[in-house]
Design a protein around this motif. Structure first.
Motif, short mmCIF file in Angstrom:
data_model
loop_
_atom_site.label_atom_id
_atom_site.label_comp_id
_atom_site.label_asym_id
_atom_site.label_seq_id
_atom_site.Cartn_x
_atom_site.Cartn_y
_atom_site.Cartn_z
N ILE A 26 -5.03 0.28 11.08
CA ILE A 26 -4.92 0.65 9.66
C ILE A 26 -3.45 0.86 9.29
O ILE A 26 -3.00 0.46 8.21
CB ILE A 26 -5.77 1.91 9.37
N THR A 27 -2.68 1.45 10.21
CA THR A 27 -1.24 1.65 9.97
C THR A 27 -0.53 0.31 9.85
O THR A 27 0.32 0.13 8.97
CB THR A 27 -0.62 2.50 11.10
N ARG A 28 -0.89 -0.65 10.70
CA ARG A 28 -0.29 -1.99 10.60
C ARG A 28 -0.62 -2.65 9.27
O ARG A 28 0.10 -3.51 8.80
CB ARG A 28 -0.75 -2.89 11.75
N GLY A 29 -1.72 -2.23 8.65
CA GLY A 29 -2.10 -2.75 7.35
C GLY A 29 -1.34 -2.08 6.21
O GLY A 29 -1.57 -2.40 5.03
N GLY A 30 -0.46 -1.16 6.53
CA GLY A 30 0.39 -0.54 5.52
C GLY A 30 -0.05 0.83 5.04
O GLY A 30 0.53 1.37 4.11
N PHE A 31 -1.05 1.40 5.69
CA PHE A 31 -1.53 2.73 5.30
C PHE A 31 -1.05 3.77 6.29
O PHE A 31 -0.80 3.47 7.45
CB PHE A 31 -3.07 2.75 5.27
N ASP A 32 -0.94 5.00 5.84
CA ASP A 32 -0.66 6.13 6.72
C ASP A 32 -2.01 6.60 7.26
O ASP A 32 -2.83 7.13 6.51
CB ASP A 32 0.03 7.25 5.92
N ALA A 33 -2.26 6.38 8.54
CA ALA A 33 -3.55 6.72 9.15
C ALA A 33 -3.37 7.79 10.20
O ALA A 33 -2.38 7.80 10.94
CB ALA A 33 -4.19 5.48 9.77
N GLN A 34 -4.33 8.70 10.26
CA GLN A 34 -4.33 9.74 11.27
C GLN A 34 -5.78 10.04 11.67
O GLN A 34 -6.70 9.72 10.92
CB GLN A 34 -3.66 10.99 10.76
N VAL A 80 -11.25 8.38 3.81
CA VAL A 80 -11.82 8.72 5.12
C VAL A 80 -12.55 7.50 5.66
O VAL A 80 -13.30 6.85 4.93
CB VAL A 80 -12.80 9.92 5.03
N VAL A 81 -12.31 7.20 6.93
CA VAL A 81 -13.09 6.21 7.67
C VAL A 81 -13.75 6.98 8.79
O VAL A 81 -13.07 7.62 9.60
CB VAL A 81 -12.20 5.08 8.24
N ALA A 82 -15.09 6.97 8.81
CA ALA A 82 -15.82 7.81 9.76
C ALA A 82 -16.85 7.01 10.53
O ALA A 82 -17.59 6.21 9.96
CB ALA A 82 -16.49 8.96 9.00
N HIS A 83 -16.90 7.27 11.83
CA HIS A 83 -17.83 6.58 12.72
C HIS A 83 -19.00 7.49 13.09
O HIS A 83 -18.81 8.66 13.44
CB HIS A 83 -17.09 6.15 13.99
N SER A 84 -20.21 6.96 12.97
CA SER A 84 -21.43 7.61 13.45
C SER A 84 -21.56 9.04 12.93
O SER A 84 -21.57 9.27 11.73
CB SER A 84 -21.46 7.53 14.98
N HIS A 112 0.82 -1.21 0.00
CA HIS A 112 0.00 0.00 0.00
C HIS A 112 0.86 1.27 0.00
O HIS A 112 0.37 2.34 0.32
CB HIS A 112 -0.92 0.02 1.22
N ALA A 113 2.14 1.15 -0.36
CA ALA A 113 3.06 2.29 -0.27
C ALA A 113 2.54 3.51 -1.03
O ALA A 113 2.74 4.64 -0.60
CB ALA A 113 4.44 1.89 -0.78
N ALA A 114 1.88 3.31 -2.14
CA ALA A 114 1.38 4.43 -2.93
C ALA A 114 -0.07 4.77 -2.58
O ALA A 114 -0.66 5.64 -3.21
CB ALA A 114 1.49 4.10 -4.41
N ALA A 115 -0.62 4.08 -1.61
CA ALA A 115 -2.02 4.31 -1.24
C ALA A 115 -2.17 5.66 -0.56
O ALA A 115 -1.29 6.11 0.16
CB ALA A 115 -2.52 3.20 -0.31
N PRO A 116 -3.29 6.31 -0.77
CA PRO A 116 -3.54 7.59 -0.11
C PRO A 116 -3.64 7.43 1.41
O PRO A 116 -4.00 6.36 1.90
CB PRO A 116 -4.90 8.03 -0.67
N PRO A 117 -3.34 8.48 2.15
CA PRO A 117 -3.50 8.43 3.60
C PRO A 117 -4.97 8.23 3.98
O PRO A 117 -5.87 8.53 3.19
CB PRO A 117 -3.03 9.81 4.07
#
Length: 127
Positions: free
Chosen positions: A30-38, A70-74, A4-9
């Motif tokens: 999500i970071t362990r899955g190879g994405f930059d997550a914040q 974007v991952v969004a809750h509720s 996922h190196a080229a995957a969007p944050p």
């Protein structure tokens, strides 16, 4: 190198009565899955849905990303949807809604019937 190196944050947005810190566990996964997550935090009770959406758009613009997920809750899902409506120039590739009441919320309607319930639900309830 990750697949996922080229995957969007990935920007994670919390729900009502929460703070971005509460979504730290998800960011770590999500970071362990190879994405930059914040995570992004917003005052879920104090500001309206549209105000929070405008602040989210400002945050995304300040990141200066060519694209993002974007991952969004509720309530965070409603804020994210409104943000994309108000800022169609932002390049959100994927929006994942987790428990977002985009049609209705029986729990919110029930709480609103109690004395002080609408105050607990905050300024977004009107929208």
């Amino acid at each position: 190198m990750s697949d996922h190196a080229a995957a969007p944050p990935v920007i994670i947005v919390h729900g009502l009565w929460m703070h971005g810190l509460a979504m730290g566990w998800l960011a770590r996964r999500i970071t362990r899955g190879g994405f930059d997550a914040q995570t992004w935090s917003y005052p879920s009770v104090r500001h309206s849905l549209s105000d929070n959406a405008r602040h989210f758009a400002q945050y995304c613009r300040a990141l200066n990303l060519p694209r993002f997920h974007v991952v969004a809750h509720s309530l965070g899902g409603l804020v994210s949807l409104r943000m994309l409506e108000l800022a169609p120039d932002l390049h959100c590739e994927r929006l994942v809604l987790v428990g977002t009441p985009y049609v209705d919320s029986e729990a919110a309607r029930g709480l609103a019937r109690w004395p002080g319930g609408t105050r607990l639900l905050g300024s977004s309830i009107g929208e």
